[in-house]
Design a protein around this motif. Structure first.
Motif, mmCIF file in Angstrom:
data_model
loop_
_atom_site.group_PDB
_atom_site.id
_atom_site.type_symbol
_atom_site.label_atom_id
_atom_site.label_comp_id
_atom_site.label_asym_id
_atom_site.label_seq_id
_atom_site.Cartn_x
_atom_site.Cartn_y
_atom_site.Cartn_z
ATOM 1 N N PHE A 1 0.823 -1.219 0.000
ATOM 2 C CA PHE A 1 0.000 0.000 0.000
ATOM 3 C C PHE A 1 0.855 1.267 0.000
ATOM 4 C CE2 PHE A 1 -2.935 -2.918 2.535
ATOM 5 C CZ PHE A 1 -3.589 -3.356 1.393
ATOM 6 N N LYS A 2 2.041 1.194 -0.595
ATOM 7 C CA LYS A 2 2.900 2.371 -0.683
ATOM 8 C C LYS A 2 2.901 2.893 -2.108
ATOM 9 C CE LYS A 2 6.018 0.894 3.034
ATOM 10 N NZ LYS A 2 7.421 0.535 3.379
ATOM 11 N N TRP B 1 -1.802 3.899 -4.396
ATOM 12 C CA TRP B 1 -2.547 3.366 -3.256
ATOM 13 C C TRP B 1 -3.125 4.476 -2.369
ATOM 14 C CZ3 TRP B 1 -3.649 -1.600 -3.498
ATOM 15 C CH2 TRP B 1 -2.812 -2.437 -4.256
ATOM 16 N N GLN B 2 -3.184 5.690 -2.896
ATOM 17 C CA GLN B 2 -3.633 6.822 -2.075
ATOM 18 C C GLN B 2 -5.053 6.606 -1.545
ATOM 19 O OE1 GLN B 2 -1.830 9.587 -1.084
ATOM 20 N NE2 GLN B 2 -3.622 9.897 0.225
ATOM 21 N N ARG C 1 -4.985 4.079 1.345
ATOM 22 C CA ARG C 1 -4.410 4.638 2.564
ATOM 23 C C ARG C 1 -5.370 5.639 3.213
ATOM 24 N NH1 ARG C 1 0.278 5.029 -0.605
ATOM 25 N NH2 ARG C 1 0.050 7.296 -0.741
ATOM 26 N N THR C 2 -6.067 6.406 2.397
ATOM 27 C CA THR C 2 -7.044 7.366 2.938
ATOM 28 C C THR C 2 -8.140 6.629 3.694
ATOM 29 O OG1 THR C 2 -6.609 8.918 1.139
ATOM 30 C CG2 THR C 2 -8.701 9.159 2.323
ATOM 31 N N ASN D 1 -6.726 5.374 7.026
ATOM 32 C CA ASN D 1 -6.546 6.468 7.990
ATOM 33 C C ASN D 1 -7.887 6.945 8.537
ATOM 34 O OD1 ASN D 1 -3.779 6.399 7.626
ATOM 35 N ND2 ASN D 1 -3.801 7.916 5.965
#
Length: 832
Positions: A599-600, A604-605, A608-609, A612
């Motif tokens: 997820f880097k 993968w934004q 990750r959002t 978070n």
């Protein structure tokens, strides 16, 4: 819209014809010669026929007549028929073989078939044969022999399935015309078909070095197809003789007299009515000279055609009905012959014996041959309907018959018929209503409005209803599984040995199972619209999948079903493609290599959002088997699912899409997104994938989110699954998106009709189920793609398969919902 569709269809037809210059040139030459010689309306003159026509009752004619006779016709209607023969026969040949070979086949076929015809007439004349010595005229012209020869020759270039079918249809059609119509042109067409097929066989064997291809269980399938074709020809032939009744001379032309109801002429009706004007008028409006009487004439043809279709499917009911019908026709024909021969007023001469040998004997032999054919192959027609189907057919038929008899007897007495007719006449009139075939005795016509209406239309109503019921009966199957619970248990055992990523769906409701004789592998399938639609590929150890796939074909063949492997991977290529199967891409499966996912990076934004946001809202993922869930979680899952279903205009889908009930499987895992207050925001379910009794992967199935849940809950749940499964399996599947990319591609060009059906269905369901948006959502996880295919045996089965796929996904549609879906499928734009 309909005008635009018709215009586009016309343009496609014109474009197709433009690709057939030879065919168009031959058709144009036929008409130009007809116009130039004044032959278009009534055929060539006698002087012209002496030069261009084949002489039958006179000298054969000049040598070139064997070529020129194929470019003229005997009347305007014959010119139209010859044009149709050229467009069909030469058109297919030109498309398959090219223009030059098609032209050679047409010219050579015309000449050789003309020589055969002349030889038959010469033989018949020398033997004083009443048929062959006079074939409907003194000269013969027509393009039928050349067109049939070109079509027969072109079959050499087709694949095995189409080659066998086209040859069977060509021989059946030409033989039907020859036996039931029997004029010179029909015999020439039959000769051309035989010559063309023999030439095609020689080309296939010697030039192309190809042997006759094989199709799995072709013996059973082709036997059923052949017998069904024979029965179909015998059904249509008598109707053909009635339509050409002024000039048919074929040996079986008299069959129509014992098979089809004959409408009496005006004098016969006048005599039967005792010159009563009201009776004559009634008979013309609703009686034996009405439209209802014309329909009753078609009933035996329709009944035998329905039986022919049932025989093709291996149906026991069609086999029994055909036996009864053919035995009846044979018995009535024999009775009619005996009646004629034993009539003291008839003196039998040589001509009468010749007539009996030519027409009466073949009329008896035809049903006897069909009876023998059926009895000799009785073991090939063992497909039974369900018990409920037989009960419905029996009860409805009996109710209709009893109601007709009771009503007719009541009307017959109330309207004063006993004073004009006898009880024997009443019995004969009831036979007319209940038996669709002509009765071998004369009965008086009823008089009175209600009895005449029922006499003229009662048989139509009864038998049209029975025909619909019989066709519906062919769609039903007797329960195959003797112990469904045991089959389900064995299927679960096989899934632990091996299967594909979608194989766990074989345990869901509405599936039937077939297992190999050693029960080491099997196939799960559903029956819709005569199609055995599999759920993915075979189950069991991978090394047995090919054997299971080919064995399943034989199982379907015995049941008269069309086998179709749906959402299967290309592992079936080796087993199915050599059997004549084709494949069509129906979905793209998305696979995640979980051990390599971190997820880097920018791609993968979104994920990750979502992670978070879930962390900020204190939402966590909890993993359960359904039986281990807290009661509060279960209740919320039911609430979310009902909310999702209630929002749809159509019911929850099935087949390869699971619902709440599928979560309850003890081996299915559920991932639930729950906040600190115990509120469920979303849920996913994961189906196990086994290999050698060990879990080798998981497949995403159930996906639901609360409408008021946090945005990104699905990204959060799938990311949680990646983390959860990373240490245990190399990859997981996000499944395929059904109907999302139907028609996107394929390996051949024969699936246009199914592409359209699936595309229409997918577009209609898209606003309600969002398959395309689901596929786009899955693409956020940078998956690997694997194509899922549909394997099908026959392009002619594609429409039935398209309907079967729709029925499998939406099995419980109400009439209102079906109408709404149909409107959406044909709409220009999808509903919002």
């Amino acid at each position: 819209m309909s005008t635009a569709v018709a215009f586009r269809g016309t343009l496609r037809g014109v474009a197709a014809l433009r690709r057939l210059p030879l065919t168009l040139a031959l058709a144009a030459l036929l008409w130009l010669l007809g116009i130039a010689t004044g032959s278009l309306l009534n055929g060539p003159s006698v002087d012209l026929l002496d030069q261009v026509g084949l002489g039958l009752a006179v000298e054969p004619g000049p040598w070139w007549s064997v070529f020129t006779s194929g470019f003229f016709a005997s009347s305007l209607l014959d010119y139209v028929a010859c044009t149709a023969a050229i467009l069909l026969g030469v058109g297919i040949a030109e498309r398959v073989m090219g223009p030059w070979l098609a032209l050679a086949a047409f010219v050579a076929g015309s000449a050789l078939s003309a020589l055969v015809l002349v030889g038959l007439v010469t033989f018949g004349t020398d033997a004083s044969d009443q048929w062959l010595s006079f074939l409907g005229g003194e000269y013969a012209v027509g393009a039928y022999g050349g067109a049939a020869a070109a079509l027969g020759c072109s079959t050499a270039a087709l694949d095995s399935l189409w080659r066998r079918r086209l040859r069977t249809w060509l021989l059946a059609a030409t033989l039907m015309f020859a036996l039931f119509v029997g004029v010179a042109q029909t015999l020439q067409a039959l000769a051309g078909a035989v010559i063309g097929i023999l030439a095609g066989w020689a080309i296939q064997s010697l030039a192309l070095r190809r042997r006759e291809g094989s199709f799995h269980s072709s013996s059973l399938r082709e036997t059923r197809f052949l017998i069904g074709t024979v029965v179909g020809v015998f059904a249509v032939g008598p109707l053909l003789t009635q339509l050409t009744g002024t000039w048919e001379v074929g040996p079986l032309s008299v069959v129509s007299e014992v098979m089809l109801q004959a409408s009496p002429d005006a004098d016969e009706v006048q005599e039967a009515c005792g010159n009563d004007r009201n009776c004559v008028t009634l008979q013309g409006i609703v009686g034996v000279q009405s439209f209802g009487a014309a329909i009753l004439t078609l009933i035996p043809v329709l009944l035998l055609l329905v039986c022919a279709e049932g025989l093709r499917r291996g149906r026991r009911l069609a086999y029994r009905l055909t036996l009864v019908i053919q035995a009846y026709l044979a018995a009535v024909t024999v009775l009619s012959i005996l009646q004629y021969v034993t009539d003291p007023e008839v003196t039998m001469g040589d001509d009468d014996f010749g007539y009996l040998l030519l027409y009466a004997v073949p009329a008896v032999l035809a049903p006897v041959i069909i009876l023998t054919l059926l009895l000799g192959n009785r073991h090939k027609f063992r497909v039974e309907s369900s018990d409920a189907g037989y009960r419905t057919l029996g009860r409805t038929s009996l109710t209709l018959a009893v109601a007709a008899v009771v009503l007719y007897i009541a009307f017959w007495f109330l309207e004063g018929n006993p004073g004009r007719s006898t009880l024997l006449d009443l019995a004969g009139q009831l036979t007319h209503i209940l038996v669709p075939f002509p009765v071998p005795f004369v009965v008086a016509l009823p008089q009175g409005l209600l009895s005449t209406v029922l006499y003229g239309l009662g048989g139509d109503i009864i038998w049209l209803c029975i025909l619909v019921l019989v066709l519906n009966n062919f769609r039903r199957f007797r329960a195959i599984a003797t112990d469904p619970a045991a089959d389900l248990g064995h299927a679960r055992e096989l899934l632990h040995d091996g299967g594909g990523t979608l194989s766990w769906m074989t345990l869901w409701d509405n599936n039937q199972y077939w297992f190999t004789p050693d029960r080491r592998a099997g196939v799960a399938y559903q029956v819709h619209n005569g199609v055995a639609l599999t759920v993915a590929g075979p189950i069991g150890a991978t090394e047995h999948h090919g054997e299971a796939a080919t064995g399943f074909l034989g199982h379907c063949s015995r049941l008269g079903l069309i086998p179709c492997f749906y959402s299967a991977t290309d592992e079936l290529d080796a087993a199915l493609l050599p059997q004549g199967f084709r494949k069509l891409e129906v979905a793209e499966e998305t696979l995640l290599n979980v051990q390599a996912m971190t997820f880097k990076g920018k791609d993968w934004q979104n994920v990750r959002t979502a992670l978070n946001r879930a962390d900020k809202l204190s939402i966590k993922d909890y993993w359960y088997h359904y039986r281990d869930m807290p009661p509060g979680i279960r209740a919320q899952l039911a609430e979310i699912s009902e909310e999702w279903v209630a929002d749809k205009a159509l019911p929850e889908m099935g087949f390869t899409l699971g619902g709440l009930n599928e979560l309850k499987d003890p081996e299915v895992l559920c991932c639930v997104a729950v906040d600190d207050d115990g509120l469920v925001h979303g849920v996913t379910s994961w189906l196990p994938v086994f290999s050698n009794s060990a879990i080798s992967g998981w497949t995403l199935d159930f996906m639901r989110r609360r409408t008021t849940g946090f945005k990104g809950v699905m990204e959060f749940l799938i990311a949680s699954a990646v983390t959860h499964f990373k240490e245990d399996v190399p990859s997981i599947s996000l499944s395929g998106s059904p109907l999302a990319n139907s028609g996107a591609g394929g390996d051949d060009g024969d699936h246009t009709s199914l592409d359209r059906v699936l595309a229409l269905l997918g577009n209609a369901l898209e606003p309600m189920y969002g398959f395309k948006s689901l596929a786009a959502f899955k693409s956020r996880f940078q998956p690997e793609h694997r194509t899922l295919y549909m394997y099908y045996p026959d392009p002619l089965a594609l429409p039935a398969i398209g309907i079967a796929v729709g029925s499998a996904y939406l099995p419980g549609l109400s009439p209102t919902q079906s109408a709404g879906l149909l409107r959406q499928m044909v709409a220009k734009e999808p509903a919002a």
